[in-house]
Design a protein around this motif. Structure first.
Motif, short mmCIF file in Angstrom:
data_model
loop_
_atom_site.label_atom_id
_atom_site.label_comp_id
_atom_site.label_asym_id
_atom_site.label_seq_id
_atom_site.Cartn_x
_atom_site.Cartn_y
_atom_site.Cartn_z
N ASP A 81 0.81 -1.23 0.00
CA ASP A 81 0.00 0.00 0.00
C ASP A 81 0.83 1.27 0.00
OD1 ASP A 81 -2.43 -1.42 0.06
OD2 ASP A 81 -2.29 -1.66 2.23
N ALA A 82 2.14 1.16 0.23
CA ALA A 82 3.02 2.33 0.15
C ALA A 82 3.22 2.68 -1.31
CB ALA A 82 4.36 2.03 0.81
N LYS A 83 3.08 3.95 -1.65
CA LYS A 83 3.09 4.37 -3.05
C LYS A 83 4.34 5.17 -3.42
CE LYS A 83 -0.81 2.37 -3.41
NZ LYS A 83 -0.87 1.04 -4.06
N GLY A 84 5.38 5.06 -2.60
CA GLY A 84 6.63 5.73 -2.93
C GLY A 84 6.70 7.14 -2.38
N ILE A 85 7.91 7.70 -2.48
CA ILE A 85 8.17 9.04 -1.97
C ILE A 85 8.80 9.91 -3.06
CG2 ILE A 85 9.65 10.35 -0.38
CD1 ILE A 85 9.10 8.30 1.73
N GLN A 86 8.25 11.08 -3.22
CA GLN A 86 8.80 12.08 -4.14
C GLN A 86 9.73 13.00 -3.36
OE1 GLN A 86 5.76 14.57 -5.81
NE2 GLN A 86 7.21 15.99 -6.77
N THR A 87 10.91 13.29 -3.91
CA THR A 87 11.85 14.18 -3.24
C THR A 87 11.99 15.47 -4.02
OG1 THR A 87 13.77 13.23 -4.39
CG2 THR A 87 13.14 12.21 -2.31
N ILE A 88 12.11 16.57 -3.27
CA ILE A 88 12.26 17.90 -3.87
C ILE A 88 13.40 18.61 -3.16
CG2 ILE A 88 11.15 20.14 -4.26
CD1 ILE A 88 8.44 18.69 -4.21
N SER A 89 14.33 19.16 -3.91
CA SER A 89 15.46 19.88 -3.33
C SER A 89 15.04 21.28 -2.89
CB SER A 89 16.61 19.98 -4.34
OG SER A 89 17.12 18.70 -4.67
N THR A 90 15.58 21.70 -1.73
CA THR A 90 15.30 23.03 -1.19
C THR A 90 16.62 23.65 -0.71
OG1 THR A 90 14.98 22.42 1.13
CG2 THR A 90 13.11 22.07 -0.35
N ASP A 91 16.53 24.73 0.04
CA ASP A 91 17.72 25.35 0.61
C ASP A 91 18.32 24.55 1.76
OD1 ASP A 91 17.53 27.43 -1.15
OD2 ASP A 91 16.53 28.81 0.24
N SER A 92 17.63 23.50 2.20
CA SER A 92 18.14 22.65 3.26
C SER A 92 19.08 21.59 2.68
CB SER A 92 16.96 21.95 3.96
OG SER A 92 17.42 20.97 4.87
N ASP A 93 19.90 20.98 3.55
CA ASP A 93 20.73 19.87 3.11
C ASP A 93 19.97 18.55 3.13
OD1 ASP A 93 20.60 19.56 5.82
OD2 ASP A 93 22.76 19.63 6.19
N HIS A 94 18.70 18.60 3.49
CA HIS A 94 17.79 17.46 3.38
C HIS A 94 16.80 17.73 2.25
CE1 HIS A 94 18.64 15.38 7.33
NE2 HIS A 94 19.24 16.55 7.50
N GLU A 95 16.34 16.68 1.61
CA GLU A 95 15.28 16.79 0.62
C GLU A 95 13.92 16.93 1.30
OE1 GLU A 95 16.05 16.23 -3.20
OE2 GLU A 95 17.58 17.24 -1.99
N LEU A 96 13.03 17.67 0.68
CA LEU A 96 11.63 17.67 1.08
C LEU A 96 11.01 16.38 0.54
CD1 LEU A 96 9.12 20.60 0.85
CD2 LEU A 96 8.51 18.38 -0.10
N LEU A 97 10.26 15.68 1.37
CA LEU A 97 9.64 14.42 0.97
C LEU A 97 8.12 14.57 0.87
CD1 LEU A 97 11.49 11.84 3.26
CD2 LEU A 97 12.29 12.91 1.15
N ILE A 98 7.55 13.98 -0.16
CA ILE A 98 6.11 13.84 -0.27
C ILE A 98 5.82 12.34 -0.32
CG2 ILE A 98 4.03 14.25 -1.62
CD1 ILE A 98 5.36 16.80 -2.69
N ALA A 99 5.15 11.85 0.71
CA ALA A 99 4.84 10.41 0.80
C ALA A 99 3.36 10.19 0.56
CB ALA A 99 5.24 9.87 2.16
N ARG A 100 3.06 9.11 -0.13
CA ARG A 100 1.67 8.73 -0.39
C ARG A 100 1.49 7.25 -0.04
NH1 ARG A 100 3.25 12.28 -4.44
NH2 ARG A 100 1.79 13.99 -4.91
N ALA A 101 0.38 6.95 0.61
CA ALA A 101 0.09 5.55 0.95
C ALA A 101 -1.40 5.40 1.11
CB ALA A 101 0.80 5.14 2.24
N ASP A 102 -1.88 4.18 0.84
CA ASP A 102 -3.29 3.87 1.05
C ASP A 102 -3.47 3.40 2.49
OD1 ASP A 102 -4.03 4.55 -1.49
OD2 ASP A 102 -3.80 2.53 -2.28
N VAL A 103 -4.45 3.97 3.18
CA VAL A 103 -4.73 3.64 4.57
C VAL A 103 -6.14 3.09 4.66
CG1 VAL A 103 -5.00 4.60 6.90
CG2 VAL A 103 -3.13 5.40 5.43
N ARG A 104 -6.30 1.92 5.26
CA ARG A 104 -7.62 1.34 5.45
C ARG A 104 -8.37 2.12 6.52
NH1 ARG A 104 -4.30 -2.98 4.51
NH2 ARG A 104 -3.87 -3.32 6.73
N VAL A 105 -9.60 2.49 6.23
CA VAL A 105 -10.40 3.29 7.14
C VAL A 105 -11.70 2.57 7.45
CG1 VAL A 105 -9.38 5.44 6.34
CG2 VAL A 105 -11.46 4.59 5.24
N GLY A 106 -12.42 3.08 8.44
CA GLY A 106 -13.70 2.49 8.80
C GLY A 106 -13.57 1.44 9.88
#
Length: 275
Positions: A250-275
């Motif tokens: 259900d993990a859909k990977g992580i997108q990385t974006i470079s910024t002024d930091s020495d770490h990348e900005l991460l965008i994570a997506r995943a499917d979560v079961r609800v209800g």
């Protein structure tokens, strides 16, 4: 139509006829399937700078992220962040006094973007040096109850404290997961996926209860997320989703974006079961 399918339908029809002949009503319910929600998390170690914070906020608004987790946030920038986003629940906890200069502490932030009425939670982690690291969280919702948590673990682990910090995170979140809450823990762990201290987090080849956003079904993996002073790239930043609600697939990977930091900005997506 295949012979097998025809036979199955004929048998089903005969069974229905027998039930009707007996004056009975047949009710066949389809098996229930848990609904899933695509959860998006923005996470970043901003290195005490405002521009990466502003970009993280912009990205979260653009993609409709439910949560943001930040580290190395100066208290002065935290005040601006809160003032600009009054409709969010923003939990800031100090990790080092005067970390951004005199009377300007540095801390860890967890944000729920869905409302200003989330419950703020904070839990001490084992100290390292002059820091007082915390698991900083926001709790909200029902069916399931949810937690978005932010952590920043020790960098130079001269006292072997990082394993104690991940074990403490596992202990804090275990009760929530047992109660079937949906838990996200994101942050700068300062350790690569294969390190023994990460076994407390990973369900895959570990004793943890989490699926990491960039892992595969068979390996702790993912793109690099930080650049060291000597120019080496490492994966040390993570977004973990509790295994009770998010399976390995259900993990859909992580997108990385470079910024002024020495770490990348991460965008994570995943499917979560609800209800």
């Amino acid at each position: 139509m295949s012979t097998a399918m025809s036979a199955r339908r004929t048998a089903a029809g005969l069974a229905a006829g027998l039930i009707a002949a007996a004056g009975l009503t047949a009710s066949v319910a389809a098996p229930a399937q848990a609904a899933e929600q695509r959860v998006k998390i923005v996470q970043h170690n901003v290195e005490k700078k405002w521009a990466p914070i502003a970009l993280a906020v912009q990205q979260a608004k653009t993609i409709g992220a439910q949560g943001i987790t930040l580290r190395e946030v100066c208290q002065s920038d935290k005040n601006t962040l809160i003032a600009q986003n009054p409709a969010w629940t923003i939990n800031y906890k100090l990790s080092k006094a005067d970390g951004c200069g005199t009377n300007n502490d540095v801390g860890t932030v967890a944000i729920w973007t869905g409302g200003a009425n989330g419950a703020k939670e904070s839990y001490d982690l084992p100290k390292d040096g002059t820091r007082n690291p915390r698991l900083t969280c926001v709790k909200y919702g029902s069916s399931p109850v949810r937690h978005i948590c932010s952590a920043h673990l020790v960098s130079k682990d001269t006292e072997n404290v990082r394993a104690k910090q991940t074990a403490r995170i596992a202990s804090i979140t275990s009760g929530w997961i047992t109660n079937n809450h949906a838990v996200v823990v994101a942050g700068d762990f300062n350790a690569s996926p294969g390190k023994p201290e990460m076994d407390s987090m990973y369900a895959l080849n570990g004793r943890g209860r989490f699926t990491e956003g960039d892992q595969t079904a068979t390996a702790r993996a993912g793109d690099w997320t930080a650049t060291s002073k000597d120019g080496n790239h490492r994966k040390i930043d993570y977004v973990f989703f509790s295994r009770n609600r998010t399976g390995f697939g259900d993990a859909k990977g992580i997108q990385t974006i470079s910024t002024d930091s020495d770490h990348e900005l991460l965008i994570a997506r995943a499917d979560v079961r609800v209800g």
